[in-house]
Design a protein around this motif. Structure first.
Motif, PDB file in Angstrom:
ATOM      1  N   GLN A 327      -8.291 -65.063  14.206  1.00  0.00           N
ATOM      2  CA  GLN A 327      -8.486 -64.200  14.827  1.00  0.00           C
ATOM      3  C   GLN A 327      -7.410 -64.273  16.159  1.00  0.00           C
ATOM      4  O   GLN A 327      -7.349 -64.529  16.611  1.00  0.00           O
ATOM      5  CB  GLN A 327      -9.498 -63.904  14.906  1.00  0.00           C
ATOM      6  CG  GLN A 327      -9.909 -64.854  13.369  1.00  0.00           C
ATOM      7  CD  GLN A 327     -10.839 -63.113  12.704  1.00  0.00           C
ATOM      8  OE1 GLN A 327     -10.585 -62.150  12.856  1.00  0.00           O
ATOM      9  NE2 GLN A 327     -11.033 -63.283  11.279  1.00  0.00           N
ATOM     10  N   LEU A 349      -5.589 -60.769  12.124  1.00  0.00           N
ATOM     11  CA  LEU A 349      -6.423 -60.029  12.364  1.00  0.00           C
ATOM     12  C   LEU A 349      -6.938 -59.378  13.676  1.00  0.00           C
ATOM     13  O   LEU A 349      -7.939 -59.853  14.274  1.00  0.00           O
ATOM     14  CB  LEU A 349      -7.750 -59.811  10.778  1.00  0.00           C
ATOM     15  CG  LEU A 349      -7.543 -60.265   9.892  1.00  0.00           C
ATOM     16  CD1 LEU A 349      -8.868 -60.578   8.294  1.00  0.00           C
ATOM     17  CD2 LEU A 349      -6.203 -59.352   8.795  1.00  0.00           C
ATOM     18  N   ALA A 350      -5.727 -59.533  14.472  1.00  0.00           N
ATOM     19  CA  ALA A 350      -6.388 -59.157  15.774  1.00  0.00           C
ATOM     20  C   ALA A 350      -5.649 -57.666  16.543  1.00  0.00           C
ATOM     21  O   ALA A 350      -4.431 -57.356  15.864  1.00  0.00           O
ATOM     22  CB  ALA A 350      -5.558 -60.481  16.605  1.00  0.00           C
ATOM     23  N   TYR A 427     -10.748 -54.493   7.234  1.00  0.00           N
ATOM     24  CA  TYR A 427     -11.530 -55.208   7.763  1.00  0.00           C
ATOM     25  C   TYR A 427     -12.078 -54.992   8.639  1.00  0.00           C
ATOM     26  O   TYR A 427     -12.082 -53.705   9.539  1.00  0.00           O
ATOM     27  CB  TYR A 427     -10.618 -56.414   7.659  1.00  0.00           C
ATOM     28  CG  TYR A 427     -10.118 -56.585   9.312  1.00  0.00           C
ATOM     29  CD1 TYR A 427     -10.334 -56.254  10.572  1.00  0.00           C
ATOM     30  CD2 TYR A 427      -8.808 -55.907   9.487  1.00  0.00           C
ATOM     31  CE1 TYR A 427      -9.589 -56.939  11.827  1.00  0.00           C
ATOM     32  CE2 TYR A 427      -7.566 -56.139  10.438  1.00  0.00           C
ATOM     33  CZ  TYR A 427      -8.086 -55.957  11.348  1.00  0.00           C
ATOM     34  OH  TYR A 427      -7.132 -55.573  12.079  1.00  0.00           O
ATOM     35  N   GLN A 429     -12.836 -54.611  11.644  1.00  0.00           N
ATOM     36  CA  GLN A 429     -12.932 -54.939  13.052  1.00  0.00           C
ATOM     37  C   GLN A 429     -11.453 -53.872  13.023  1.00  0.00           C
ATOM     38  O   GLN A 429     -10.932 -53.265  13.987  1.00  0.00           O
ATOM     39  CB  GLN A 429     -12.673 -55.472  14.388  1.00  0.00           C
ATOM     40  CG  GLN A 429     -13.513 -57.030  13.900  1.00  0.00           C
ATOM     41  CD  GLN A 429     -13.712 -57.904  12.838  1.00  0.00           C
ATOM     42  OE1 GLN A 429     -13.056 -58.293  12.204  1.00  0.00           O
ATOM     43  NE2 GLN A 429     -15.482 -58.227  12.631  1.00  0.00           N
ATOM     44  N   HIS A 433      -9.777 -52.341  16.953  1.00  0.00           N
ATOM     45  CA  HIS A 433      -8.355 -52.531  17.021  1.00  0.00           C
ATOM     46  C   HIS A 433      -7.753 -51.391  16.704  1.00  0.00           C
ATOM     47  O   HIS A 433      -6.612 -51.220  18.082  1.00  0.00           O
ATOM     48  CB  HIS A 433      -7.724 -53.933  16.078  1.00  0.00           C
ATOM     49  CG  HIS A 433      -8.791 -55.109  16.113  1.00  0.00           C
ATOM     50  ND1 HIS A 433      -8.545 -56.316  15.101  1.00  0.00           N
ATOM     51  CD2 HIS A 433      -9.787 -55.608  16.693  1.00  0.00           C
ATOM     52  CE1 HIS A 433      -9.901 -56.891  15.393  1.00  0.00           C
ATOM     53  NE2 HIS A 433     -10.606 -56.650  16.486  1.00  0.00           N
ATOM     54  N   SER A 493     -12.169 -62.512   6.939  1.00  0.00           N
ATOM     55  CA  SER A 493     -12.769 -61.212   8.331  1.00  0.00           C
ATOM     56  C   SER A 493     -13.913 -62.202   9.303  1.00  0.00           C
ATOM     57  O   SER A 493     -13.684 -61.155  10.089  1.00  0.00           O
ATOM     58  CB  SER A 493     -12.794 -59.268   8.005  1.00  0.00           C
ATOM     59  OG  SER A 493     -14.250 -59.919   6.660  1.00  0.00           O
ATOM     60  N   GLY A 494     -14.395 -62.727   8.604  1.00  0.00           N
ATOM     61  CA  GLY A 494     -15.358 -63.724   9.515  1.00  0.00           C
ATOM     62  C   GLY A 494     -16.030 -62.786   9.402  1.00  0.00           C
ATOM     63  O   GLY A 494     -16.471 -61.671   8.504  1.00  0.00           O
TER      64      GLY A 494
END
Length: 569
Positions: A327, A349-350, A427, A429, A433, A493-494
């Motif tokens: 992340q 995923l950032a 995902y 976010q 992003h 994805s948290g």
């Protein structure tokens, strides 16, 4: 400076003060133009850059606006290249520009051509096309990678089907040069050519009966395209504020132009100090217990030696037969490099500015939103899922790219059996992003790949004779019947909050229709199973058989590894 040469003159110690040997104040090359900006277009590579670019600069200035900006039509006419290639030049420069205030950086994709590029940035961009990348370095344990790279092609069944160029590259089992090696190589290039570069930026004035080359503060700022100061660059501070001859000037009064020879001395002194520090650091590394440049040999960004680089990209290197999730909080900067990973699934995923994927095979890589550029090089059977402003694919084989891109995908080098498809995941976010890095979901040019030459003139590897003007093999579009959505599991994805609940990129009709057919087929099968009258023991047998087939698929596809690896985190 009146007659520029490729050899740097010896810096004098009288005109400027030697820079301190402090990592924060040392000059650094801006690596982005060298890594993401160079284009293998033969007409951009000049055998004698100064003699060619000085008259070209004058010609471009004649065609430019009062603010010295120029569009793709003028670039096309001046260099005698196609409009597609001229627009590609603009797109490439926009992805590596240094000044956050430049209007090209904030232009939407359909505004780039009307905004245009500053002629002086364009000339520097042309000049560095004489740069050749550093040769890959040998793997310190070649036997350890022999079973994953190179490997026999699932399509061809034998390596002899490769071209001579690709066979040389594949069999070398080499790695990307270290960050320190690349920085030293780029600094040495600038050290050799900075005299010529300054002559392209300088203006001629009359002084004491002879012509004198001088640099105004505005022209000096264009050097920020190639160099910066400190670990993280200027951070909003203009390059001129680091220069003793401009730093203390009155902000209400234009700074007086400075002799180009004085600027040359100062830059050469700074480069010499920076190269000395890199050499000292390399010496410490050779005598130390570990390699500080391999920041993620064990898939952990925290393994970097604190005395080495505190800047630059995060490295994910050597992941094999595993799964990895990163992340934004796991990354130390806004760039990432995924190197030599095999038979794995990697989620990053950032929000990013740049990403490089190099030397990977049989791996699925999901990148978050990349605001500037993604470069994929020397990969086999990689599936890449990414949202990005720009994607460049070089020397890859049997790879599949699910793309949400605002610019045409660029395909260069020696490629075979590449496929492209529309973006197919999300995902929570993702939308945030994308907004953070300036990407638009309304424009996706995934199906407009632009193929250039099979030989990259910036590559230091030898090239087979007779193929310098051969166009590389382009990519084909994935058959819509083979298109599926890629599901990012919740544990990947948290639990972060986000407003994205579906793919933000509209799908072409053929692909959305294929998904609808597959969904309808699945519903029909479920309906048949529900309505089929079966005894209880038969239902258990059917359920058991379905679980067995699903388990067999998990093992055969390698996806079982994700369940074990990710649920164990």
């Amino acid at each position: 400076m009146a007659e520029p040469t490729d050899q740097p003159p010896s810096p004098s110690s009288s005109s400027t003060t030697m820079p301190p040997n402090d990592p924060i104040s040392l000059i650094r090359p801006r690596r982005e133009p060298f890594e993401y900006g160079l284009l293998p277009i033969p007409k951009l590579v000049f055998s004698d850059p100064v003699q060619t670019l000085i008259p070209l600069k004058d010609k471009l200035l004649l065609h430019s606006s009062p603010s010295h900006r120029i569009n793709s039509a003028a670039i096309s006419e001046s260099l005698q290249i196609s409009l597609d290639h001229a627009r590609l030049v603009l797109d490439a420069i926009a992805s590596v520009l240094h000044s956050p205030s430049d209007p090209l950086l904030n232009a939407s994709p359909d505004e780039i051509d009307s905004v245009g590029v500053d002629v002086h940035d364009l000339i520097l961009f042309f000049y560095i096309h004489s740069y050749k990348r550093l040769l890959p370095r040998s793997h310190k344990d070649a036997a350890a990678v022999a079973d994953v790279w190179p490997s026999t092609s699932a399509f061809d069944g034998y390596l002899s089907a490769l071209s001579p160029l690709q066979l040389v590259r594949s069999n070398s089992r080499r790695l990307m040069p270290s960050q320190a090696d690349e920085e030293a190589h780029q600094l040495s290039y600038l050290q050799k050519h900075i005299s010529n570069i300054l002559s392209l930026l300088a203006e001629t004035v009359e002084g004491e009966g002879e012509e004198l080359l001088v640099l105004s503060v505005d022209r000096f700022e264009h050097l920020g395209f190639l160099v910066q100061f400190g670990d993280k660059g200027s951070d909003g501070i203009q390059l001129s504020q680091h220069a003793p001859f401009f730093a203390n000037s009155d902000p209400d009064m234009p700074a007086a132009p400075v002799p180009a020879a004085q600027v040359l001395d100062w830059i050469l002194q700074n480069i010499a100090s920076a190269l000395e520090q890199i050499s000292e650091r390399a010496s410490l590394k050779e005598n130390g217990p570990s390699d500080p440049d391999i920041a993620m040999a064990d898939a952990s960004t925290s393994s970097v030696n604190k005395t080495s680089f505190t800047r630059g990209p995060s490295y994910i290197e050597g992941i094999s037969k595993s799964s990895l999730v990163k992340q934004a909080s796991d990354l130390k900067g806004s760039s990432v490099k995924v190197l030599n990973c095999h038979e794995s699934v990697i989620y990053i995923l950032a929000p990013l500015r740049y990403a490089t994927i190099y030397g990977c095979s049989d791996t699925t890589i999901v990148l978050g939103a990349v605001g500037k550029a993604v470069r994929v090089e020397h990969c086999e059977r990689v599936h890449l899922v990414t949202v990005s402003k720009r994607v460049c694919i070089a020397n890859c084989r049997e790879c599949l790219f699910f793309l949400g891109v605002n610019q045409r995908p660029l395909i260069v080098g020696d490629n075979h059996k590449l496929q492209v498809a529309p973006y197919n995941t999300f995902y929570p976010q993702l939308g945030d992003h994308m907004s953070e890095v300036g990407l638009e979901a309304a424009l996706n040019r995934w199906d407009e790949p632009l193929a250039l030459g099979v030989v990259d003139p910036h590559d230091s590897l030898s090239h087979p004779a007779g193929v310098s003007d051969v166009q590389t093999e382009s990519a084909t579009c994935l058959d819509p019947d083979q298109f599926t959505n890629f599901l990012i599991p919740n544990w990947v994805s948290g639990e972060f909050l986000g407003s994205t609940h579906c793919n933000p990129f509209p799908l072409p009709e053929a692909y959305s229709a294929s998904l609808e057919r597959n969904q309808k087929t699945l519903e029909e099968v479920n309906q048949i199973l529900r309505e089929t009258p079966l005894e209880e023991n038969r239902k258990r047998e059917l359920s058991s058989a379905l679980h067995v087939y699903f388990k067999d698929w998990l093992y055969a596809s390698g996806n079982i590894r994700q369940l074990y690896c990710l649920q164990g985190e």
